[in-house]
Design a protein around this motif. Sequence first.
Motif, PDB file in Angstrom:
ATOM      1  N   SER A   1     -14.136  78.613 -12.653  1.00  0.00           N
ATOM      2  CA  SER A   1     -15.499  78.045 -11.951  1.00  0.00           C
ATOM      3  C   SER A   1     -15.575  77.745 -10.656  1.00  0.00           C
ATOM      4  O   SER A   1     -16.898  77.953 -10.323  1.00  0.00           O
ATOM      5  CB  SER A   1     -15.906  76.959 -12.977  1.00  0.00           C
TER       6      SER A   1
ATOM      7  N   SER B   1     -21.878  79.385 -20.603  1.00  0.00           N
ATOM      8  CA  SER B   1     -21.918  78.077 -20.102  1.00  0.00           C
ATOM      9  C   SER B   1     -23.125  77.882 -19.115  1.00  0.00           C
ATOM     10  O   SER B   1     -23.737  76.361 -19.040  1.00  0.00           O
ATOM     11  CB  SER B   1     -20.783  77.707 -19.491  1.00  0.00           C
TER      12      SER B   1
ATOM     13  N   MET C   1     -13.499  74.648 -20.532  1.00  0.00           N
ATOM     14  CA  MET C   1     -14.758  74.648 -21.263  1.00  0.00           C
ATOM     15  C   MET C   1     -15.047  73.492 -21.779  1.00  0.00           C
ATOM     16  O   MET C   1     -16.445  72.978 -21.778  1.00  0.00           O
ATOM     17  CB  MET C   1     -14.898  75.958 -22.118  1.00  0.00           C
TER      18      MET C   1
ATOM     19  N   ILE D   1     -16.750  71.022 -19.395  1.00  0.00           N
ATOM     20  CA  ILE D   1     -18.143  71.689 -19.205  1.00  0.00           C
ATOM     21  C   ILE D   1     -18.998  71.267 -20.377  1.00  0.00           C
ATOM     22  O   ILE D   1     -19.975  70.879 -19.923  1.00  0.00           O
ATOM     23  CB  ILE D   1     -18.142  73.088 -18.911  1.00  0.00           C
ATOM     24  N   LEU D   2     -18.807  71.328 -21.539  1.00  0.00           N
ATOM     25  CA  LEU D   2     -19.397  71.002 -22.437  1.00  0.00           C
ATOM     26  C   LEU D   2     -19.621  69.743 -22.856  1.00  0.00           C
ATOM     27  O   LEU D   2     -20.888  69.282 -23.235  1.00  0.00           O
ATOM     28  CB  LEU D   2     -18.716  71.706 -23.976  1.00  0.00           C
TER      29      LEU D   2
END
Length: 646
Positions: free
Chosen positions: A163, A509, A545, A548-549
């Motif tokens: 990212s 996302s 991920m 991020i979540l």
Amino acid sequence: MGDILAHESELLGLVKEYLDFAEFEDTLKTFSKECKVKGKPLCKNVGGPLKKDSKSLVIQRDLVAAFDSGDQKAFFDLWEGHIPSSVRDTDSLAQKLEFYLHIHFAIYLLKYCRGRPDKQELDKRISYFKTYLETKGAALSQTTEFLPFYALPFVPNPMVHPSFKELFQDSWTPELKLKLEKFLALTFKANNTPKLLTIYKENGPNSKELLQQLHQQLVEAERRAMTYLKRYNKIQADYHNLIGVTAELVDSLEATVSGKMITPEYLQSVCVRLFSNQMRQSLAHSVDFTRPGTASTMLRASLAPEKLKDVPLLPSLDYEKLKKDLIWGSDRLKAFLLQALRWRLTTSHPGEQRETVLQAYISNDLLDCHSHNQRSVLQLLHSKSEAVRQYMARLINALASLAEGRLYLAQNTKVLRMLEGRLKEEDKDVITRENVLGALQKFSLRRPLQTAMIRDGLIFWLIDLLKDPDCLSDYTLEYSVALLMNLCLRSAGKNMCAKVAGLMLKVLSDLLGHENHEIQPYVNGALYSILSIPSIREEARAMGMEDILRCFIKEGNAEMIRQIEFIIKQLNSEDLLDGVLESDDDEDEDDETGSHGVQAGLELCNYLKVTLNCHFFAFCLLAAESAAVCHCVPLCFDLVQISFFF
């Protein structure tokens, strides 16, 4: 005249300031001399010094030097001391630049320190960046562009994180420096703008018209907001009433187990609460609920649509002449006819009248879907006239909103191919593209068309479109994300996503934090679905991920938190796709008429738990297990949107 004399000194000062700024040296000398001869006083401090003095140049040079050396404290001391707060707090360009500047100093040691950076200094910079995110930087947390960077302080090694890959490219810092230099030059130049020019800009000939337009838009937005608020309050009140009645009925059922009787009066009071306000008073006195079956009959009747009385059938049309005019008429005539045909369908009364209109269109092959002639009504999708293309797309979208209309349009893939071509070519008319996209999303209710869209690579086009969601209209955004979710529910669609797993996960996302909350169920559904592919799960884990979540869990509401928790559970799952799901693309039955019931129900039951409340999930699962519905179960999300079409 008295007012003019009172402000004469300031007015003359404005003129002198502008002449000085525009470098009318001879004119300025003559003007000053004449004012002196006539005894006219000149105001010397109208707008401050106009020339870019050495102090401004020094400040700019010091800011750039601090940027280059990574001196965070010196830079932001100068930044806050010499960039006006009105610019830093209100100008979007300044806010975005400041955000990236904080990132630059946060990762400076990682990029430019030889050997291992000093851990204490690095932690100090990361902590400073985290404090900025939690205070002033929080204003940008709803912007898709910046959302991934809110996870930066929590990532152990940002240099290897997908990212943040672009931050560590050689070109990133020079590009940011160039933006900084341009911003500083414009800011200091703006401070030297003569006051006369500023007054003209603020009160120019277009300002009143622009102000009126903005006021009109504000009034319209407030009206829509009030309407939606009333609808929301009504739905919320009905929901609370329903939950209350449900709780009482559960208590009553438990009481009957222990032998307690339910009185007719209690049953009557419960039933009256379930009806609309207009019916409650009359029902309370006119209906005898002591008779067996009365309550259930009345409840079912209350859900039945009100029958229309004496609705006349519309007069029939000469479809041969109509199609001839659509093919050979002028563009103006074509546009009017297409609009009239759409209105004939959408303004007709639901029931027999609308069904008659629709069947007439189908039986006369209004759009020449079954014609093999070189010139057909369907070719109007590629008309040179923007208006004709738009009204043609609107008509197809209207037909696609009805099950029989979709069946007519889906007899072969010709309509689908033309819509896909129009979608990819249309870059001028936003309304045409919206309606084409809406029609395709409704086409995805049919399994063969779903398969064709996946094979045509529509998923890749949608991903590319959604990379920049902020420039899309709400309609385009909602329907494109809904269509993407529908295609991702198929095994073939998931396999397509696996080919661009990194990009797909980044797009989804980013969309999780979009300000349009209507798309969240679709984004969650697509993300949950594709994470059933092991290779996509591996890619998601590699890019962090879960971190991020979990950032969204901190900001989201209870429903959003519950959905994300299911997605995280899917992310950490080690299950492989079973044989049923791998072979779902071999089924050729139609979505709306086939009996994929159990297979589709089992595939989607976990997702339905994520996105829907318990009552609706129970209904869908029971229907699927009884083979009463098919693979289009999750597309019930779109029923609300479709109902607003008319």
